[in-house]
Each structure stands twice: as C-alpha cells, then as structure tokens.
Design a protein around this motif. Structure first.
Motif, PDB file in Angstrom:
ATOM      1  N   GLU A   7     -17.051  88.418  -8.533  1.00 39.47           N
ATOM      2  CA  GLU A   7     -17.431  87.291  -9.311  1.00 39.47           C
ATOM      3  C   GLU A   7     -19.052  86.886  -8.818  1.00 39.47           C
ATOM      4  O   GLU A   7     -19.194  87.068  -7.480  1.00 39.47           O
ATOM      5  CB  GLU A   7     -16.482  86.093  -9.167  1.00 39.47           C
ATOM      6  CG  GLU A   7     -17.377  84.650  -9.123  1.00 39.47           C
ATOM      7  CD  GLU A   7     -17.382  84.422 -10.421  1.00 39.47           C
ATOM      8  OE1 GLU A   7     -16.535  84.156 -11.599  1.00 39.47           O
ATOM      9  OE2 GLU A   7     -18.548  84.250 -10.875  1.00 39.47           O
ATOM     10  N   GLU A   9     -20.755  84.372  -9.240  1.00 41.97           N
ATOM     11  CA  GLU A   9     -21.491  83.117  -8.524  1.00 41.97           C
ATOM     12  C   GLU A   9     -20.514  82.793  -7.256  1.00 41.97           C
ATOM     13  O   GLU A   9     -19.546  82.890  -7.291  1.00 41.97           O
ATOM     14  CB  GLU A   9     -20.520  82.156  -9.667  1.00 41.97           C
ATOM     15  CG  GLU A   9     -20.668  80.707  -9.276  1.00 41.97           C
ATOM     16  CD  GLU A   9     -22.051  80.115  -9.231  1.00 41.97           C
ATOM     17  OE1 GLU A   9     -22.877  80.201 -10.297  1.00 41.97           O
ATOM     18  OE2 GLU A   9     -22.355  79.022  -8.485  1.00 41.97           O
ATOM     19  N   ASN A  32     -20.057  90.390  -5.435  1.00 41.03           N
ATOM     20  CA  ASN A  32     -20.740  89.753  -6.266  1.00 41.03           C
ATOM     21  C   ASN A  32     -21.374  90.370  -7.379  1.00 41.03           C
ATOM     22  O   ASN A  32     -22.188  90.022  -8.089  1.00 41.03           O
ATOM     23  CB  ASN A  32     -22.055  88.641  -5.512  1.00 41.03           C
ATOM     24  CG  ASN A  32     -21.495  87.990  -4.580  1.00 41.03           C
ATOM     25  OD1 ASN A  32     -21.676  87.573  -3.366  1.00 41.03           O
ATOM     26  ND2 ASN A  32     -20.325  87.027  -5.151  1.00 41.03           N
ATOM     27  N   ASP A  33     -21.131  91.978  -7.225  1.00 42.41           N
ATOM     28  CA  ASP A  33     -22.009  92.686  -8.337  1.00 42.41           C
ATOM     29  C   ASP A  33     -20.856  93.559  -8.854  1.00 42.41           C
ATOM     30  O   ASP A  33     -19.957  94.149  -8.263  1.00 42.41           O
ATOM     31  CB  ASP A  33     -23.009  93.402  -7.383  1.00 42.41           C
ATOM     32  CG  ASP A  33     -23.852  94.719  -8.173  1.00 42.41           C
ATOM     33  OD1 ASP A  33     -24.527  94.224  -8.914  1.00 42.41           O
ATOM     34  OD2 ASP A  33     -23.127  95.694  -8.253  1.00 42.41           O
ATOM     35  N   ASP A  52     -14.296  88.656 -13.100  1.00 41.91           N
ATOM     36  CA  ASP A  52     -15.136  88.069 -13.777  1.00 41.91           C
ATOM     37  C   ASP A  52     -15.566  89.102 -14.677  1.00 41.91           C
ATOM     38  O   ASP A  52     -15.700  90.132 -14.569  1.00 41.91           O
ATOM     39  CB  ASP A  52     -16.381  87.303 -13.127  1.00 41.91           C
ATOM     40  CG  ASP A  52     -17.210  86.386 -13.916  1.00 41.91           C
ATOM     41  OD1 ASP A  52     -16.685  85.951 -15.137  1.00 41.91           O
ATOM     42  OD2 ASP A  52     -18.260  86.127 -13.598  1.00 41.91           O
TER      43      ASP A  52
ATOM     44  N   HIS B 260     -20.340  80.311 -20.871  1.00 43.52           N
ATOM     45  CA  HIS B 260     -20.355  80.928 -19.598  1.00 43.52           C
ATOM     46  C   HIS B 260     -21.354  80.139 -18.439  1.00 43.52           C
ATOM     47  O   HIS B 260     -20.679  79.776 -17.426  1.00 43.52           O
ATOM     48  CB  HIS B 260     -20.524  82.252 -19.670  1.00 43.52           C
ATOM     49  CG  HIS B 260     -20.450  82.919 -18.469  1.00 43.52           C
ATOM     50  ND1 HIS B 260     -21.562  83.209 -17.504  1.00 43.52           N
ATOM     51  CD2 HIS B 260     -19.569  83.753 -17.737  1.00 43.52           C
ATOM     52  CE1 HIS B 260     -21.283  83.840 -16.601  1.00 43.52           C
ATOM     53  NE2 HIS B 260     -19.857  84.046 -16.659  1.00 43.52           N
ATOM     54  N   THR B 264     -19.198  78.060 -15.449  1.00 39.16           N
ATOM     55  CA  THR B 264     -19.176  78.748 -14.089  1.00 39.16           C
ATOM     56  C   THR B 264     -19.455  77.828 -13.005  1.00 39.16           C
ATOM     57  O   THR B 264     -18.786  77.529 -12.256  1.00 39.16           O
ATOM     58  CB  THR B 264     -20.176  80.031 -14.245  1.00 39.16           C
ATOM     59  OG1 THR B 264     -19.898  81.064 -15.218  1.00 39.16           O
ATOM     60  CG2 THR B 264     -20.057  80.708 -12.772  1.00 39.16           C
ATOM     61  N   ALA B 268     -17.109  76.494 -10.334  1.00 41.15           N
ATOM     62  CA  ALA B 268     -17.294  76.571  -8.791  1.00 41.15           C
ATOM     63  C   ALA B 268     -17.057  74.938  -8.128  1.00 41.15           C
ATOM     64  O   ALA B 268     -16.412  75.011  -7.139  1.00 41.15           O
ATOM     65  CB  ALA B 268     -18.795  76.781  -8.654  1.00 41.15           C
ATOM     66  N   THR B 428     -28.761  88.525  -9.413  1.00 42.72           N
ATOM     67  CA  THR B 428     -28.179  88.664  -7.956  1.00 42.72           C
ATOM     68  C   THR B 428     -29.099  87.918  -6.865  1.00 42.72           C
ATOM     69  O   THR B 428     -28.514  87.728  -5.665  1.00 42.72           O
ATOM     70  CB  THR B 428     -28.167  90.075  -7.529  1.00 42.72           C
ATOM     71  OG1 THR B 428     -29.111  90.667  -8.190  1.00 42.72           O
ATOM     72  CG2 THR B 428     -26.878  90.678  -8.144  1.00 42.72           C
TER      73      THR B 428
END
Lengths: 223, 471
Positions: A7, A9, A32-33, A52, B260, B264, B268, B428
């Motif tokens: 995921e 986030e 995360n990737d 995800d 999305h 998200t 969270a 990222t």
C-alpha cells in the motif's frame, strides 16, 4: 502467520500492519511500492497478501496476475478505493480471495484476514481441538484438558502454525519464515527454545508428547 | 418536407412520375383509338356518298334517277340514319330527302356549316334527337344530262356515332382501370423496394439503439457489413462513438481516481483512529494518532479544495468576470508569494517580464501560473534559479517558466496535465501534491483560449510555456 501489506499510503499501510500484528498476531511486512511488493511476494512464503490496486511501480492487478502465474497460492485480499462491481469481479476473477473497499472497518478487516488464513489451511473453525488440546484462535487461548495454559506470544504463534499444518512436517525454516517479519534476525535456535518450552507447558507430565520431532526434518502435530 | 420520410418522399415523387407517364400513354391511346374509329366512320360515309353520286351520275332519265334515289333512301344499316339528302347547287329545294335529312340539313344550316367546294367534302359531328351523329357533306360536279343547268350535286349522308362513342367510352374505362391498377401496383412495388433498400438504415438505427453509456464502443456497427452508401455515415458515427468512448473512459477514470484519492486519506484516518482504539494506549500514542489523522485530513482538504477549483474553472469562462491585468505586476506578485518556499530549497526566482496588459480572470490565471511555479520549485534541483519570462509574440502573450530540473520523459509529458497524474517517482517521494495542480492550470489556460506546452531535456531543464491570445 505472516502477511505482506502492499500500500503506497504510508499512514494506512502502517495502520494495517499494526492492526494485523495486534489484532491477528501476524508477522507483517510492508511495502509502499508495487515492484518491491511483487519481489517480496515472490521470494517469501506469505500466508496472506493485502494488496492495494493503485500503486507506484506496478499496478496491484498486475502483481496479482504475476504471482498467480508463478503458482503462488497465498491468500490475497484486495483493498482499494475502487468500488464498482466491475472492479470487484475483475479482482476476484484474476485470483483474489477477498475484496475490501476503502474506507473499511479495521475490525472487519482483521476478521476477514483471519478467515482467509484459516481457509487457506482448510481450518474454517476459529476453535481447533486436537486430542486434549483446544485452541481458541480469536482469543489466542490454549486449553489442555479444559485448563487454560498461559503461553508467550511467540509460543502461541508457534503452536498455532503447527496446529494449522497438523499432520504435516513443519521445518524450522518454515517456522522462521512464517512467524517473524523481515526486521527480525532469524536464529533457528530460538525455535528450539520455543518448542521445548511449549512442550513443557502443554505436557508437563511428558505423557502426551503432542509435538513430535522428526530428527533432521522438523516437527509434527498429529491429529 | 424535411420531416417526410425518405420512403414517402421517393414514393410520392415516383408515384407522380408514374401517374404522369400512364396519363400520357392513356391520352395518346385514347386519341389514337378515337381517330381510328372516326376514320372508320368517315370511310363508310365517304363511300356511301360516292356510291350515291355514281347512281345519280348514270345516264338515265329523270324518272330512273328518282327511282334510284328512292332506292337509296330505303337503304339502311344498323348505323345509318335512314336516307340521304340530295340537292343541286345552292337550291333550297331538295331533289330528294327524307324528313330526317331535312331536319339534319336544317341543323347544319343553323350551325352555319360551310358548304364544301365542288369535288370535296367535309365531316361534321352533330347531335340529332339527343344522339351523336357524324355527317358527310359531299359536293360533286354535275355531269348528268338530266339537269344540264345545274353545276353541282350535294349529297348528305349521316351515320349514328353513338356506337362508336360507346366503344370509346368503354376503352376509356378500361384505360382508367389499367391506370389505377398499375399505379397502385407500382406504388406497392416501390414501397417494397424502398423498404428493402432502406433496411440497412433501419438495421443501423437498431444497432445504434443498443449502444448506450458507459459502453459506447462502436464494435456493434460492423462497418464492413453495412451498405456501401452508409459506410461514410457509419464511419463518422464510429469515430464519434470512439471520441465519446474516450471521453467517458476519461471521466470514468477521473471518478475512479477522485474516489481513490479521497478514500485513501479517509481510510488512513479511519484506520488510525480504529487501531488506536484496539486497546489501551499511552498519551503519546494518542497524540501521534491525532497528528496522523490531521495529516490525512489536510490531504483531503487540499484535494477537495482543488477539485472544487477545477469544477469552477470549467464553469467560469464568462467574459464578465475578466479584467485588464498588467502581466509584469502579476508575475512579480506570484514570484513574491513563492520566494519563501523556494528559498527553503536554496532556489532563486527571477522575473523578466514585458509590460503587456491582458484581459483575463486575474485570480484564475494567477492560480495557473502559481501551480506551475509550485511544480517547478518542487521538482527543480536545490540551489538553482527558476526564471519566469513573458513577452508578446505575434499577438500572443507567452509566459515561460523555466527550471533546471531534470528530463521529463517523452511518454510522461503526454500525461503531465491529466488529473491525478503523478509520475511514480513523485508518488513515492511523498511530495504532498494531489496531482491536480497542472491539470487545473491547463483547464484555466484553455478557458482563456490559450494553451500550455512543455519542453524538457536533461541539458536545458524544463520549460512550461503558457500562450495566451491578446484580444
């Protein structure tokens, strides 16, 4: 049991990981990737994969296709904001075992994850009885002759894993791979220590011998 | 006329043509038939007149001639009116005549029928006792010896044309019947042919009826199988459907992306709070949970703000809210607002603007430029200079924002202005953007009738160019 959460986030990923650790007693790795996630999923035998769909690097659907193409049978829970039935059907048809749309209830999430893992070990009931040992996987309690036995967290995890795979030989490597996440230094001696203390707690009189050792192979609990 | 169906239009036109053709043929046939019948009557009358003359002309004495004439008078056929009228020159006295012919002669005189020249004859249609008759009036040279002082002999013979007219009427009835039947049959045939010929249109309409959102893909149309004449039409439809499909897909993706992006941070936040509630925690943990929730909430707030901004930018292309803006002032103001942010990365912002004035939504355009500048600060290298220049070129105002940032890949430029697009690197890196800034900028510039282009290379850095028409 060991799970992988893919995921992007970070807050959500860490929350899920914590919920799985605290709520289900899983060892959890987080990525995360997408590409990293795929690498983890193909190199480690996870019991559960939480995916995800919209991910950097590689889309969740592609990861799923990839691991199913490689014959990896890990239970997969897709967790995404896409909520059309088209998306859900797509996800399940590609090889997911369950589908959860964001935002979700964390309790429901934990229950689903547990159920998925139980199913994958063909153990649909949350309470497992093997001869005189009864294990409640929800409360993480173990009874011997209906008497509650207090175990440490890792002792419990070891027992649960052995019971889930009862009638099968479980190697030390299996135990190391399924009980610890990446952040741990693995040491097979630790396993031996857990097993011996488990034996003492489950079978203080040494008459039942519930956990058998196959020298050079591993351990087995027979039903 | 425009609302008439093709079927009716062609049907009516062809019916009119067929009607006219059949009418012309009928009229022609009718007149030919009539003429033939009259010729037939005339021939009879003519031969009767001639035979009467021959009788009169034979070298007999008066008595014998009179006898001949009375013989003639008694002659009759079905069609003939009984008798002849014979007289000399302009005499009013008849040599011989039945009462019938006296009356006929009277009718002719009444109608001022001109006597034929000697050796000639004429025909007249008259109505005698309510019956149609055809009369020949022949005038012969008198060669008889009996009446030496007379120059011409006039002979009048009549025949009833009632029978002929009856035949003509019958023929006409038949013609009308044939005409009606053939028009009726040909209209039916035409309708059938038209229906058959137009079936591809109906088929296509049916196919089109089956097409509906969200699946407007045009595979249904099957262009190769449609009639040749309809192919351009089908092709046009197909390309329209493809464009629609693309738009729908884009919109679908936008909704998926928006949900999305909104869900998200919501997920969270929810999970942060629920995990915190899983068991009793210490105060520090709760503080952290609150911070995490706030971070998620800020992200949502920013996203909602930008989504609204995007919606507004699509609505506001009204001239009313535009005003004259000095571009140099605007650019330096924007630069000032971002200077603080830039300096945190050791970046410097230089403005080099012309003094042009442009009509625009001031706030919106400033937002567009600001978004691009934010982007440049975010992705430009530390300790570099970002240059903003403006100049007027060919009635266009060009605003360039140049940073020394790295190369944006060719295939990424295409998606740069798409809503929610953030390159993988960006996602990222946790840069905090939501992926709407550039698409918002593009939306604003487009609503001003301008466009944004990007050029990027490792050497020259990245240049965003806003081109606005100076009205």
């Amino acid at each position: 049991m060991r799970a992988l959460v893919v995921e992007d986030e970070t807050i959500l990923a860490n929350n899920i990981a914590q919920a799985l650790r605290e709520g289900a007693g899983f060892a959890v790795d987080v990525s995360n990737d997408g590409l990293e996630g795929l690498h983890f999923a193909t190199t480690t035998p996870y019991d559960l994969l939480v995916l995800d769909l919209m991910l950097p690097g590689m889309d969740g659907m592609d990861i799923l296709k990839n691991i199913r193409a490689k014959g990896i049978k890990t239970a997969v829970l897709i967790m995404t904001a896409r909520d059309t039935s088209e998306d859900i059907i797509n996800g399940l048809n590609i090889g997911a075992d369950d589908y959860l749309t964001k935002p979700f209830d964390i309790g429901e999430f934990i229950a689903r994850c547990r159920a998925l893992v139980r199913r994958s070990y063909r153990e649909p009931s949350p309470e497992i009885t093997i001869s005189n040992i009864r294990i409640n996987t929800l409360k993480k309690q173990v009874f011997v002759f209906d008497k509650l036995v207090t175990l440490t967290a890792l002792e419990y995890k070891t027992l649960e894993y052995l019971v889930m795979r009862c009638n099968e030989v479980v190697t030390k490597t299996d135990l190391l791979e399924h009980l610890y996440d990446q952040s741990w230094d693995r040491d097979s001696n630790v396993i031996e220590v857990h097993i011996s203390s488990l034996r003492k707690k489950l079978d203080p009189e040494k008459t039942l011998n519930p956990i058998k050792t196959l020298r050079g192979h591993g351990y087995i609990i027979e039903r | 006329m425009s609302s008439l169906s093709i079927k009716k239009r062609v049907g009516i036109n062809v019916t009119i043509v067929i009607f006219v053709v059949i009418s012309i043929i009928s009229i022609h046939a009718y007149s030919e038939f009539k003429e033939a019948l009259e010729r037939n009557l005339d021939y009879r009358l003519q031969s009767d007149a001639v035979s009467a003359y021959i009788l009169l002309n034979s070298n007999h004495n008066d008595e014998l001639i009179k006898e001949h004439i009375s013989l003639l008078l008694s002659a009759k056929t079905d069609y003939h009116l009984r008798g002849y009228a014979v007289w000399f020159d302009q005499d009013k006295t008849m040599l011989t005549s039945s009462d019938t012919f006296k009356e006929i002669k009277a009718i002719l005189d009444q109608e001022h029928t001109i006597a034929p020249k000697t050796g000639e004859f004429n025909f007249t249609n008259i109505t005698y006792k309510d019956k149609p008759c055809r009369v020949i009036w022949a005038s012969f040279e008198n060669k008889t010896k009996s009446f030496p002082n007379k120059k011409t002999i006039n002979v009048l013979v009549a025949i009833s044309s009632r029978h002929a007219w009856g035949e003509i009427t019958n023929f006409m009835n038949v013609l009308i019947l044939i005409g009606v039947i053939s028009i009726w049959a040909s209209v039916g045939l035409i309708m059938w042919i038209l229906r058959w010929a137009l079936r591809p249109i109906d088929d296509m309409a049916k196919k089109m009826n089956r097409i509906s959102a969200p699946n407007v893909s045009s595979d249904e149309l099957n262009i190769d199988e449609t009639a040749l004449e309809l192919q351009p039409f089908a092709t046009a439809w197909q390309s329209m459907l493809n464009r629609l499909d693309k738009a729908i897909q884009q919109e679908k993706r936008f909704i998926a992306d928006a949900s999305h992006e909104l869900r998200t941070p919501l997920a969270a936040m929810k999970s942060t709070l629920q995990v915190a509630k899983l068991k009793d925690r210490d105060a520090d943990y709760y503080k952290q949970a609150i911070d995490k929730s706030l971070t998620s909430m800020q992200r949502m707030e920013m996203l909602i703000e930008q989504l609204l901004e995007l919606a507004r930018s699509q609505e506001q292309s009204l001239e009313l809210s535009q005003n004259e803006v000095n571009i140099a002032n605007m650019l330096s103001e924007i630069a000032e607002q971002h200077r603080n942010n830039a300096s945190q990365k050791g970046q410097n912002i230089e403005v080099n603007s012309c003094n042009a004035k442009i009509r625009c939504h001031e706030h919106q355009l400033a937002r567009a430029i600001s978004n691009i500048l934010t982007n440049a600060i975010k992705y430009g290298p530390s300790n570099s200079t970002i240059t903003i220049t403006s100049k007027v070129d060919d009635n266009n105002l060009l605003i360039k924002i140049h940073d020394c940032g790295g190369n944006i890949a060719e295939e990424e430029i295409e998606f740069l202005f798409e809503r929610f697009y953030r390159s993988d690197k960006v996602r990222t890196s946790g840069s905090g953007g939501v992926g709407l800034g550039l698409s918002l900028a593009k939306e604003i510039v487009n609503s001003h009738g301008g466009e944004i282009t990007v050029e990027s290379s490792a050497k020259a850095g990245t240049v965003f160019t806003i081109s606005l028409p100076m009205k």
